[in-house]
Design a protein around this motif. Structure first.
Motif, PDB file in Angstrom:
ATOM      1  N   VAL A   1       4.316   4.332   7.119  1.00  0.00           N
ATOM      2  CA  VAL A   1       5.246   3.310   6.633  1.00  0.00           C
ATOM      3  C   VAL A   1       6.134   2.819   7.779  1.00  0.00           C
ATOM      4  CG1 VAL A   1       7.173   2.860   5.065  1.00  0.00           C
ATOM      5  CG2 VAL A   1       5.198   4.172   4.279  1.00  0.00           C
TER       6      VAL A   1
ATOM      7  N   ASP B   1      -2.946   4.950   0.138  1.00  0.00           N
ATOM      8  CA  ASP B   1      -3.361   5.572   1.395  1.00  0.00           C
ATOM      9  C   ASP B   1      -3.137   7.073   1.232  1.00  0.00           C
ATOM     10  OD1 ASP B   1      -3.986   6.276   3.945  1.00  0.00           O
ATOM     11  OD2 ASP B   1      -2.323   5.211   4.905  1.00  0.00           O
TER      12      ASP B   1
ATOM     13  N   ALA C   1       1.621   5.153   0.605  1.00  0.00           N
ATOM     14  CA  ALA C   1       1.227   6.402   1.243  1.00  0.00           C
ATOM     15  C   ALA C   1       1.611   7.536   0.299  1.00  0.00           C
ATOM     16  CB  ALA C   1       1.926   6.553   2.589  1.00  0.00           C
TER      17      ALA C   1
ATOM     18  N   LYS D   1       1.765   0.225   8.690  1.00  0.00           N
ATOM     19  CA  LYS D   1       0.411   0.302   8.140  1.00  0.00           C
ATOM     20  C   LYS D   1       0.473   0.306   6.620  1.00  0.00           C
ATOM     21  CE  LYS D   1      -3.730   3.172   7.913  1.00  0.00           C
ATOM     22  NZ  LYS D   1      -4.383   4.444   8.336  1.00  0.00           N
ATOM     23  N   ASP D   2       1.414   1.085   6.073  1.00  0.00           N
ATOM     24  CA  ASP D   2       1.700   1.114   4.639  1.00  0.00           C
ATOM     25  C   ASP D   2       3.125   0.610   4.438  1.00  0.00           C
ATOM     26  OD1 ASP D   2      -0.812   2.293   4.314  1.00  0.00           O
ATOM     27  OD2 ASP D   2       0.028   4.321   4.418  1.00  0.00           O
TER      28      ASP D   2
ATOM     29  N   SER E   1       2.407  10.340   6.193  1.00  0.00           N
ATOM     30  CA  SER E   1       2.710   9.271   5.244  1.00  0.00           C
ATOM     31  C   SER E   1       3.919   8.457   5.700  1.00  0.00           C
ATOM     32  CB  SER E   1       2.977   9.857   3.848  1.00  0.00           C
ATOM     33  OG  SER E   1       1.790  10.310   3.253  1.00  0.00           O
TER      34      SER E   1
ATOM     35  N   THR F   1       0.867  -1.173   0.000  1.00  0.00           N
ATOM     36  CA  THR F   1       0.000   0.000   0.000  1.00  0.00           C
ATOM     37  C   THR F   1       0.902   1.220   0.000  1.00  0.00           C
ATOM     38  OG1 THR F   1      -1.754  -1.136   1.221  1.00  0.00           O
ATOM     39  CG2 THR F   1      -1.791   1.272   1.235  1.00  0.00           C
TER      40      THR F   1
END
Length: 344
Positions: free
Chosen positions: A249, A236, A209, A253-254, A245, A207
């Motif tokens: 990471v 995201d 960011a 989460k990302d 962002s 994913t």
């Protein structure tokens, strides 16, 4: 290739926190802070402000002098890196004997017309971004892109577009600030990642960011999937290179964050850049663009050329860090750098 992400190069996340408006006049090696220049006004108001702040120097420039003598106005956009570069330009030009004034303007849409008119003489630019900006002005917003990952061809395209507008593009340097992607150090170590190609081969779903535009911009999700075979799960929308962002990471989460090659805060979040080994991104090398009539002479080119040939991407990242993280002033950071390199 695609047009670059930022048309105004104003996405540095902490830029607006530092000296958001203002004017600095540099004579020799001394810098004096003056009255702030409002950056958000209309172009007409801006022109009047520039004329007022510049005094008679702007009105009395020798026609066709090519920057041979007198004063020069260096333009600066409203983010940290542009402010630093403008102060660096002012410093080397002052060393060459010019009286220099740094004028901060909100963005390219406002300072570009003033550069063409000669109310601003010099600006630090980004080759691909400026080329596409002028391309859109000439051929419309849907014009076929002229910039690419090839720096020489991109600068050549920029010169062809700049010349008819009374602008001269000087020597481009190796220092570059372009879109880049980063992962956490732990994630890189776990999957043995050093390049974007490595990430594609790892078959990890990620994913990203980034901004909403990443979903459709060729350099972002579509380019990562097509060029590198990266399995993108989704976007995201936390912004380009923002603290949110990067924190996403870092926290896992990302997995991937869109930022820039001169992001000075990656270490704070334990992130590392993955090399764009297949050159997905356009060549946004730092390049001085000048008003050909007032600053197109050999003396200006030689002074700025010394800096251009010295400044590296690593140097620029460190200068950004000193301003954004250590809260030093752009003018002081620039002066110290020039002295350390024997340029002032």
């Amino acid at each position: 290739m695609m047009a670059p992400y930022r048309t105004s190069r104003s996405a540095h996340p902490t830029a607006a926190q530092h000296d958001p408006t203002g004017q600095h006049t540099t004579t020799g090696r001394r810098t004096v802070t003056r009255r702030a220049l409002a950056a958000g006004g209309a172009v007409t108001a801006l022109a009047l402000s520039l004329a007022a702040c510049g005094g008679n120097d702007l009105e009395k420039k020798d026609a066709g002098s090519g920057g041979g003598k007198g004063s020069l106005v260096v333009g600066s956009a409203g983010f940290t890196e542009s402010q630093i570069l403008s102060e660096l330009y002012a410093g080397v030009l002052s060393e060459a004997g010019y009286k220099t004034t740094v004028k901060k303007v909100k963005n390219r849409e406002l300072y570009a017309p003033e550069l063409e008119k000669g109310r601003i003489d010099v600006v630090p630019e980004y080759a691909a971004t400026m080329a596409e900006f002028l391309n859109a002005k000439k051929n419309g917003p849907k014009a076929k892109p002229v910039a690419s990952s090839d720096a020489d061809k991109t600068v050549e395209a920029l010169r062809k577009l700049a010349g008819p507008r009374g602008l001269k593009v000087l020597e481009a340097g190796d220092a570059v600030d372009q879109n880049a992607f980063a992962v956490s150090k732990d994630y890189a170590d776990k999957h043995d990642l050093k390049t974007l190609s490595d990430l594609g081969r790892s078959k990890q779903r990620v994913t990203i960011a980034a901004g909403d535009e990443c979903e459709t911009r060729p350099f972002c999700r579509p380019g990562l999937e097509k060029t590198y075979g990266i399995d993108v799960k989704g976007i995201d929308p936390k912004g380009v290179g923002t603290s949110q962002s990067k924190q996403a990471v870092k926290d896992g989460k990302d997995q991937l964050v869109l930022t820039t090659t001169t992001d000075a805060t990656l270490d704070q979040f334990d992130l590392v850049l993955l090399k764009d080994d297949k050159k997905l991104q356009n060549a946004d090398n730092i390049v001085p663009v000048v008003n050909a009539k007032d600053a197109g002479g050999k003396k200006v080119a030689e002074a700025l050329g010394k800096l251009t040939r010295t400044l590296t991407t690593k140097d620029l990242t460190e200068l950004n860090r000193k301003v954004d993280q250590d809260r030093e002033k752009p003018a002081d950071v620039a002066e110290d750098y020039l002295k350390s390199k024997g340029l002032a």
